[in-house]
Scaffold this motif. Structure first.
Motif, short mmCIF file in Angstrom:
data_model
loop_
_atom_site.label_atom_id
_atom_site.label_comp_id
_atom_site.label_asym_id
_atom_site.label_seq_id
_atom_site.Cartn_x
_atom_site.Cartn_y
_atom_site.Cartn_z
N MET A 116 0.83 -1.18 0.00
CA MET A 116 0.00 0.00 0.00
C MET A 116 0.87 1.24 0.00
N LYS A 117 0.31 2.32 -0.49
CA LYS A 117 0.98 3.61 -0.49
C LYS A 117 0.69 4.33 0.83
N THR A 118 1.54 5.27 1.16
CA THR A 118 1.33 6.12 2.32
C THR A 118 0.94 7.50 1.83
N VAL A 119 -0.12 8.05 2.42
CA VAL A 119 -0.59 9.38 2.06
C VAL A 119 -0.55 10.24 3.32
N LYS A 120 -0.02 11.43 3.19
CA LYS A 120 0.03 12.36 4.31
C LYS A 120 -1.00 13.46 4.07
N LEU A 121 -1.91 13.65 5.04
CA LEU A 121 -2.95 14.66 4.93
C LEU A 121 -2.86 15.64 6.09
N GLN A 122 -3.14 16.87 5.82
CA GLN A 122 -3.28 17.85 6.89
C GLN A 122 -4.78 17.99 7.15
N ILE A 123 -5.16 17.73 8.39
CA ILE A 123 -6.57 17.83 8.75
C ILE A 123 -6.71 18.84 9.89
N LEU A 134 -10.53 17.44 14.15
CA LEU A 134 -10.88 16.14 13.59
C LEU A 134 -9.95 15.07 14.17
N ASP A 135 -10.54 13.96 14.57
CA ASP A 135 -9.79 12.85 15.13
C ASP A 135 -9.20 12.01 13.99
N GLU A 136 -7.91 11.73 14.05
CA GLU A 136 -7.22 10.99 12.98
C GLU A 136 -7.81 9.58 12.80
N LYS A 137 -8.12 8.91 13.90
CA LYS A 137 -8.67 7.56 13.83
C LYS A 137 -10.05 7.56 13.16
N GLU A 138 -10.90 8.52 13.54
CA GLU A 138 -12.24 8.62 12.94
C GLU A 138 -12.14 8.97 11.46
N MET A 139 -11.20 9.84 11.11
CA MET A 139 -11.00 10.21 9.71
C MET A 139 -10.59 8.99 8.89
#
Length: 73
Positions: A1-8, A12-17
Motif C-alpha cells: 500500500m501507499k502512504t498518504v500524508k494529509l493535513q486535517i 478532527l480525530d485521525e482515527k475517525e477520519m
C-alpha cells in the motif's frame, strides 16, 4: 500500500477520519473487507460492526434497496 500524508483540522480525530475513509473506499468497491479493516487497524469482524454503524452494507446494497425488496415480497 501507499502512504498518504494529509493535513486535517485540529478538531478532527485521525482515527475517525481513517475509519470514514476506509468505510467509503470499501463501499465504493475500491478496497476489500480485509484491506479496509487493515487500513484502520481492526480485524474483519470489528470492521464489519463499524460498517453497520455507518450504514454501509456488507453486500453492496443500500437500505433503500433492502426496503424495496421487502415491500416487493
Amino acid at each position: 500500500m501507499k502512504t498518504v500524508k494529509l493535513q486535517i483540522p485540529d478538531d478532527l480525530d485521525e482515527k475517525e477520519m481513517t475509519l470514514l475513509l476506509a468505510t467509503q473506499l470499501y463501499d465504493k468497491g475500491k478496497l476489500s473487507l480485509g484491506q479496509a479493516a487493515n487500513l484502520i487497524g481492526m480485524d474483519k469482524e470489528e470492521f464489519m460492526d463499524k460498517l453497520g454503524e455507518h450504514e454501509v452494507s456488507l453486500f453492496g446494497e443500500t437500505i433503500e434497496d433492502i426496503e424495496k425488496d421487502l415491500k416487493d415480497e
